[in-house]
Design an enzyme around this catalytic site. Structure first.
Site, PDB file in Angstrom:
ATOM      1  N   LYS A  27      50.695  53.864  59.129  1.00  0.00           N
ATOM      2  CA  LYS A  27      50.997  55.241  58.727  1.00  0.00           C
ATOM      3  C   LYS A  27      51.141  56.058  60.015  1.00  0.00           C
ATOM      4  O   LYS A  27      50.532  57.129  60.179  1.00  0.00           O
ATOM      5  CB  LYS A  27      49.852  55.761  57.833  1.00  0.00           C
ATOM      6  CG  LYS A  27      50.110  57.081  57.165  1.00  0.00           C
ATOM      7  CD  LYS A  27      51.083  57.015  56.015  1.00  0.00           C
ATOM      8  CE  LYS A  27      51.408  58.407  55.500  1.00  0.00           C
ATOM      9  NZ  LYS A  27      52.462  58.396  54.465  1.00  0.00           N
ATOM     10  N   ASP A  65      53.090  53.617  52.453  1.00  0.00           N
ATOM     11  CA  ASP A  65      53.488  54.059  51.104  1.00  0.00           C
ATOM     12  C   ASP A  65      54.848  53.455  50.730  1.00  0.00           C
ATOM     13  O   ASP A  65      55.046  52.966  49.615  1.00  0.00           O
ATOM     14  CB  ASP A  65      53.493  55.593  50.980  1.00  0.00           C
ATOM     15  CG  ASP A  65      53.929  56.301  52.252  1.00  0.00           C
ATOM     16  OD1 ASP A  65      53.989  55.653  53.315  1.00  0.00           O
ATOM     17  OD2 ASP A  65      54.228  57.506  52.196  1.00  0.00           O
ATOM     18  N   TYR A  71      36.339  50.563  57.620  1.00  0.00           N
ATOM     19  CA  TYR A  71      35.314  49.578  57.248  1.00  0.00           C
ATOM     20  C   TYR A  71      34.388  49.256  58.416  1.00  0.00           C
ATOM     21  O   TYR A  71      33.556  48.360  58.314  1.00  0.00           O
ATOM     22  CB  TYR A  71      35.961  48.293  56.741  1.00  0.00           C
ATOM     23  CG  TYR A  71      36.616  48.469  55.400  1.00  0.00           C
ATOM     24  CD1 TYR A  71      37.759  49.247  55.283  1.00  0.00           C
ATOM     25  CD2 TYR A  71      36.106  47.871  54.259  1.00  0.00           C
ATOM     26  CE1 TYR A  71      38.375  49.439  54.068  1.00  0.00           C
ATOM     27  CE2 TYR A  71      36.721  48.049  53.037  1.00  0.00           C
ATOM     28  CZ  TYR A  71      37.847  48.828  52.942  1.00  0.00           C
ATOM     29  OH  TYR A  71      38.457  49.009  51.734  1.00  0.00           O
ATOM     30  N   ASP A  82      43.321  46.120  52.407  1.00  0.00           N
ATOM     31  CA  ASP A  82      42.508  45.974  51.204  1.00  0.00           C
ATOM     32  C   ASP A  82      43.327  46.391  49.978  1.00  0.00           C
ATOM     33  O   ASP A  82      43.403  45.676  48.971  1.00  0.00           O
ATOM     34  CB  ASP A  82      41.262  46.861  51.353  1.00  0.00           C
ATOM     35  CG  ASP A  82      40.217  46.563  50.299  1.00  0.00           C
ATOM     36  OD1 ASP A  82      40.389  45.580  49.553  1.00  0.00           O
ATOM     37  OD2 ASP A  82      39.228  47.310  50.225  1.00  0.00           O
TER      38      ASP A  82
END
Ligand code: NAD
Length: 365
Positions: free
Chosen positions: A191, A224, A124, A248
C-alpha cells in the site's frame, strides 16, 4: 533415510486432524520418527506456560515440525502460541499454496497461486500500547511533539515496523521459491501509495531484489486492487509476496477461491527450522466429534515432504488426496454440496480413503 520430526497435536480438533495426517504420511512409505510434544492451555498447569522450553528445543533439534491448531484463550493474557512459535523460531516466511482440485465446490477452477507472507514484522510484531496507560500517553506525547498531525489522547497505539532486512529476506525467499518450483512470476503486494515509508520501503526493496532474478517476471500491486484482481482474474497471478497483515487477509481470500479452510495448508519457514500447519484454527465446537476435514493438515504434510526432499512421496500423497476429492464420496461435511448431507464421512474415514488411494498408486522408485 529416517526423518525425525516434531509432531504437535494441538488442541480442539487438532489431535484428530493430526492423527489423520500422521497416518497418511506414514502410509507414503517415508520413514518418520515422530517426537510428539504437547503445547497450549492443556500444558499450562504442568509447565506454567503454553509453550514449554522442551517444545522449542525439540523443533530446534529436529529442524522440522508439523502442528495441529492451538486455541488462543480469550481474556487470559495468554498470547497465541502459534504467533509466539513463529517469532521464537524466526520463521519469517509463511507459504500458503492455493490450488484448485477437480471436484471441489468452488466458483473458480484452475487456480494455482502461492502466497508468501512475511511472518515476523508489521502489525504482528506485537508492539502495542493500551489506551489510557502511562506508556501509551508517553508514546502519543513523543509523536505529537515531532510532527504536525495530532494523535488523540484516547487512542491505543499499534506499531507497524517494516525493515529492510525483514523485507529483503522474505522477497528473496519468494523468488528462490519461484525458481525452485518452476514458477513464472512474483508479484509484490503493498500500500505504498498511502504508507509512503513502511510500504514504500517494502516496494523499493522488492524492486531491488527482483533485479537479481531476471529469469522470473516481477510486478507489484496495491493491496486493494490485488483483492479485486484475484476475484476477477486470478489466472494472471502466480507467486504473491506480502507484508504480514495483508498476507493474513489476502491468504483467506485466496483460500476462499479454492474451496475454503478445510483445504488450505501452510508452511512456516525460517533459516534453521520449518513448521507445517493448516491455515484453519482449532474449531473448538467440533472437538472430539470426528467431523472436521483433515485435508488441510494432510496438504501441509505434502509441503513437509517436499521440504524434506521426498518429492516422489509428496507427489503420491497429493495425487491420493486429489483422487479422494475428485470422487467426492468419502469427504467431510464441508466438501459436500449440502453441509447436512448424511453421506459425509468423518475425519478418520478421510484418512482411510486417502490411504486406500495411496496403496492403489504405483509405488515410488
Ligand atoms: P477456526 O478455523 O477454528 O474455525 C472457524 C470455522 O471454520 C469452524 O467453526 C468450522 O465451521 C470451520 N472449520 C475450521 N477448520 C475446519 C476443518 N478442518 N474442517 C471443516 N471445517 C472447518 O477459526 P476460529 O473459530 O476463529 O478459531 C478457533 C481457535 O483457533 C481460536 O482460539 C484461534 O485463536 C485458533 N486459531 C489457531 C490457529 C493455529 O493454530 N495456527 C489458526 C487460526 C485460529
Amino acid at each position: 533415510m529416517t526423518h525425525r520430526v516434531t509432531l504437535i497435536p494441538g488442541d480442539g480438533v487438532g489431535p484428530e486432524v493430526s492423527t489423520a495426517a500422521r497416518r497418511v504420511l506414514d502410509a507414503t512409505g517415508v520413514d518418520f520418527d515422530w517426537e510428539v510434544v504437547d503445547a497450549g492451555e492443556g500444558v499450562m498447569a504442568q509447565y506454567g506456560t503454553p509453550m514449554p522450553q522442551h517444545l522449542l528445543e525439540s523443533i530446534r533439534r529436529n529442524k522440522v515440525a508439523i502442528k495441529g491448531p492451538i486455541t488462543t484463550p480469550l481474556g487470559t493474557g495468554i498470547r497465541s502460541v502459534n504467533v509466539a512459535l513463529r517469532r521464537e523460531l524466526d520463521l519469517y516466511a509463511l507459504v500458503r499454496p492455493c490450488k484448485s482440485y477437480e471436484g471441489v465446490r468452488s466458483l473458480y477452477h484452475n487456480i494455482d497461486l502461492v502466497l508468501v507472507r512475511e511472518n515476523t514484522e508489521d502489525l504482528y510484531a506485537g508492539i502495542e500500547f493500551e489506551e489510557g496507560t502511562a506508556g501509551c500517553r508517553e508514546v502519543i506525547d513523543f509523536i505529537n511533539a515531532r510532527q504536525e498531525r495530532r494523535i488523540r489522547s484516547d487512542s491505543a497505539i499499534s506499531i507497524r515496523p517494516i525493515s529492510r532486512f525483514g523485507t529483503e529476506r522474505v522477497v528473496r525467499f519468494a523468488f528462490e521459491y519461484a525458481r525452485r518450483y518452476g514458477r513464472r512470476k512474483v508479484t509484490s503486494v503493498h500500500k505504498a501509495n498511502i504508507l509512503k515509508f513502511g510500504d514504500g520501503l517494502w516496494l523499493d526493496v522488492s524492486r531491488q531484489v527482483a533485479k537479481d532474478y531476471p529469469d522470473i517476471e516481477f510486478d507489484d500491486r496495491i493491496v486493494d486492487n490485488m483483492c479485486m484482481q484475484l476475484v476477477q482474474k486470478p489466472e494472471l497471478y502466480d507467486v504473491l509476496v506480502l507484508p504480514n497483515l495483508f498476507g493474513d487477509i489476502v491468504s483467506d481470500l485466496a483460500a476462499g477461491l479454492v474451496g475454503g479452510l478445510g483445504l488450505a495448508p501452510g508452511a512456516n519457514i525460517g533459516a534453521d527450522c520449518a513448521l507445517f500447519e493448516a491455515t484453519h484454527g482449532s474449531a473448538p465446537k467440533y472437538t472430539g466429534m470426528n467431523k472436521t476435514n483433515p485435508m488441510a493438515m494432510m496438504f501441509s504434510g505434502v509441503l513437509m515432504l517436499r521440504h524434506l526432499g521426498e518429492a516422489a512421496a509428496a507427489d503420491r500423497l497429493e495425487a491420493a488426496l486429489a483422487a479422494v476429492i475428485k470422487e467426492g464420496r468419502r469427504v467431510t461435511y464441508d466438501m459436500k454440496a449440502d453441509r447436512d448431507d448424511p453421506s459425509a464421512v468423518g475425519t478418520s474415514e478421510v484418512a482411510d480413503a486417502v490411504i486406500e488411494k495411496l496403496e492403489a498408486l504405483p509405488a515410488a522408485d
